[in-house]
Design a protein around this motif. Sequence first.
Motif, PDB file in Angstrom:
ATOM      1  N   PRO A  66       0.697  -1.101  -0.075  1.00 32.81           N
ATOM      2  CA  PRO A  66       0.183   0.103   0.002  1.00 32.81           C
ATOM      3  C   PRO A  66       0.828   1.265  -0.038  1.00 32.81           C
ATOM      4  O   PRO A  66       0.943   2.108   0.958  1.00 32.81           O
ATOM      5  CB  PRO A  66      -0.894  -0.308   1.318  1.00 32.81           C
ATOM      6  CG  PRO A  66       0.258  -0.706   2.166  1.00 32.81           C
ATOM      7  CD  PRO A  66       1.013  -1.863   1.424  1.00 32.81           C
ATOM      8  N   GLY A  67       1.799   1.571  -0.968  1.00 32.07           N
ATOM      9  CA  GLY A  67       2.666   2.445  -1.049  1.00 32.07           C
ATOM     10  C   GLY A  67       3.074   2.721  -2.444  1.00 32.07           C
ATOM     11  O   GLY A  67       2.728   1.959  -3.437  1.00 32.07           O
ATOM     12  N   ILE A  68       4.080   3.322  -2.340  1.00 21.75           N
ATOM     13  CA  ILE A  68       4.970   3.759  -3.678  1.00 21.75           C
ATOM     14  C   ILE A  68       6.265   2.826  -3.583  1.00 21.75           C
ATOM     15  O   ILE A  68       6.945   2.825  -2.440  1.00 21.75           O
ATOM     16  CB  ILE A  68       5.458   5.227  -3.620  1.00 21.75           C
ATOM     17  CG1 ILE A  68       4.370   6.154  -3.627  1.00 21.75           C
ATOM     18  CG2 ILE A  68       6.420   5.599  -4.923  1.00 21.75           C
ATOM     19  CD1 ILE A  68       3.278   5.688  -4.766  1.00 21.75           C
ATOM     20  N   LEU A  69       6.805   2.240  -5.085  1.00 23.08           N
ATOM     21  CA  LEU A  69       7.926   1.478  -5.115  1.00 23.08           C
ATOM     22  C   LEU A  69       8.909   2.156  -5.837  1.00 23.08           C
ATOM     23  O   LEU A  69       8.516   3.155  -6.595  1.00 23.08           O
ATOM     24  CB  LEU A  69       7.436   0.315  -5.737  1.00 23.08           C
ATOM     25  CG  LEU A  69       6.580  -0.728  -5.069  1.00 23.08           C
ATOM     26  CD1 LEU A  69       6.289  -1.953  -5.733  1.00 23.08           C
ATOM     27  CD2 LEU A  69       7.238  -1.329  -3.653  1.00 23.08           C
ATOM     28  N   SER A  70      10.099   1.838  -5.822  1.00 18.34           N
ATOM     29  CA  SER A  70      11.179   2.619  -6.575  1.00 18.34           C
ATOM     30  C   SER A  70      10.648   2.018  -8.052  1.00 18.34           C
ATOM     31  O   SER A  70      10.212   0.954  -8.409  1.00 18.34           O
ATOM     32  CB  SER A  70      12.543   1.899  -6.133  1.00 18.34           C
ATOM     33  OG  SER A  70      12.714   0.745  -6.316  1.00 18.34           O
ATOM     34  N   GLY A  71      11.435   2.751  -9.011  1.00 23.04           N
ATOM     35  CA  GLY A  71      11.374   2.482 -10.544  1.00 23.04           C
ATOM     36  C   GLY A  71      11.429   0.853 -10.795  1.00 23.04           C
ATOM     37  O   GLY A  71      10.970   0.389 -11.788  1.00 23.04           O
ATOM     38  N   THR A  75      12.294  -1.515  -3.896  1.00 21.81           N
ATOM     39  CA  THR A  75      12.295  -0.560  -2.555  1.00 21.81           C
ATOM     40  C   THR A  75      11.005   0.011  -2.473  1.00 21.81           C
ATOM     41  O   THR A  75      10.434   0.393  -3.227  1.00 21.81           O
ATOM     42  CB  THR A  75      13.694   0.483  -2.605  1.00 21.81           C
ATOM     43  OG1 THR A  75      14.718  -0.179  -2.803  1.00 21.81           O
ATOM     44  CG2 THR A  75      13.459   1.071  -1.423  1.00 21.81           C
ATOM     45  N   VAL A  76      10.650  -0.033  -1.169  1.00 23.46           N
ATOM     46  CA  VAL A  76       9.420   0.809  -0.811  1.00 23.46           C
ATOM     47  C   VAL A  76       9.627   2.065  -0.332  1.00 23.46           C
ATOM     48  O   VAL A  76      10.299   2.182   0.595  1.00 23.46           O
ATOM     49  CB  VAL A  76       8.653   0.039   0.580  1.00 23.46           C
ATOM     50  CG1 VAL A  76       7.340   0.675   0.773  1.00 23.46           C
ATOM     51  CG2 VAL A  76       8.214  -1.560  -0.012  1.00 23.46           C
ATOM     52  N   ALA A  88      14.287  -1.670   1.798  1.00 25.77           N
ATOM     53  CA  ALA A  88      14.818  -2.571   0.789  1.00 25.77           C
ATOM     54  C   ALA A  88      14.093  -3.867   0.866  1.00 25.77           C
ATOM     55  O   ALA A  88      14.803  -4.869   1.204  1.00 25.77           O
ATOM     56  CB  ALA A  88      16.230  -2.546   0.678  1.00 25.77           C
ATOM     57  N   LEU A  89      12.851  -3.980   0.733  1.00 23.14           N
ATOM     58  CA  LEU A  89      11.974  -5.105   1.230  1.00 23.14           C
ATOM     59  C   LEU A  89      12.397  -6.344   0.177  1.00 23.14           C
ATOM     60  O   LEU A  89      12.509  -7.375   0.803  1.00 23.14           O
ATOM     61  CB  LEU A  89      10.390  -4.774   1.083  1.00 23.14           C
ATOM     62  CG  LEU A  89       9.575  -5.923   1.633  1.00 23.14           C
ATOM     63  CD1 LEU A  89       9.765  -6.134   2.870  1.00 23.14           C
ATOM     64  CD2 LEU A  89       8.197  -5.457   1.279  1.00 23.14           C
TER      65      LEU A  89
END
Length: 306
Positions: A66-71, A75-76, A88-89
Amino acid sequence: MGIGIDLGGTAIKGGIVDQLGVIREERMLRTQSQLGYAQVLDDLVLLIKELQQLSPAETAVGIGIPGILSGDGTTVVSCPNLNWQNRALKQDLERLLTLEVLLVNDATAACIAEAAFGSTRGRSSSVMLTLGTGVGGGVIINDRVISGAHGVASEIGHMIMAENFYNCNCGKNGCLETFASATALIRYCRKQLAEGVESDLKAAENFDARRIFEAAKAGDSLALAAVNRLARYLGWAIANISDLIDPEIFTIGGGLSGAGEFLLERVKTETKSRLTYPASAMPEIVLATFRNEAGMIGAANLCHFI
């Protein structure tokens, strides 16, 4: 078969999903975000290992965030519900598991579920809007998820539509989700009541979006005006997206989709009124098939859309 995880602010839900999109096994843990990132990480590992034992042939797990990830999807970058920043999930989980980990925004996971097994199945280009507390979105073009260079391509809820009487949680004024979410619907009605507008809603101390829709269907003028306002901005947003990327179909999910045709027909009318080419490029607009299970189903099928 596939393993899909829906990581939410309240619960972590995991399932084993078969080739027809049916969840064969499901497990759930409470999200202990108040105990920090390490605890949630441990709980994810525990849940995934249990599902892996039930389906040992699986080599990857998809997780809706429920959020923004890296391109690059590793990474969350930001997850307000869990109070995470730049975690760095993928790397952290793969260090503790024997599975490849694939991450996706939760609204995009729902979009994948619809494309794989639900309302947009068989269409190569589709857009999903999830209408709940906020507005989420997912975009699939030519059978591939569009995430963008910075991972924020489907932040449909934060399109600027017009000036509004309150700011979005993101800090901007005029975001779509301040016009077309359950929160927006309730805040608009409360504002009108405070200004002296008459409505049957005045008798209800803590009305919710469902109550507003019920009142609108019964002919309450304020509730009907609120629903029409929501549909107007949602239709305009769909028209803008359609003019930009011309998908075959839009699907509407989330809690507000429970209003069914009462909402859908209004959205279609508003969309058509704002399209540049309504006679030749009117997209199909439908209701989503899946509800609470969409995140798991979509995450389990992520590998087919990246």
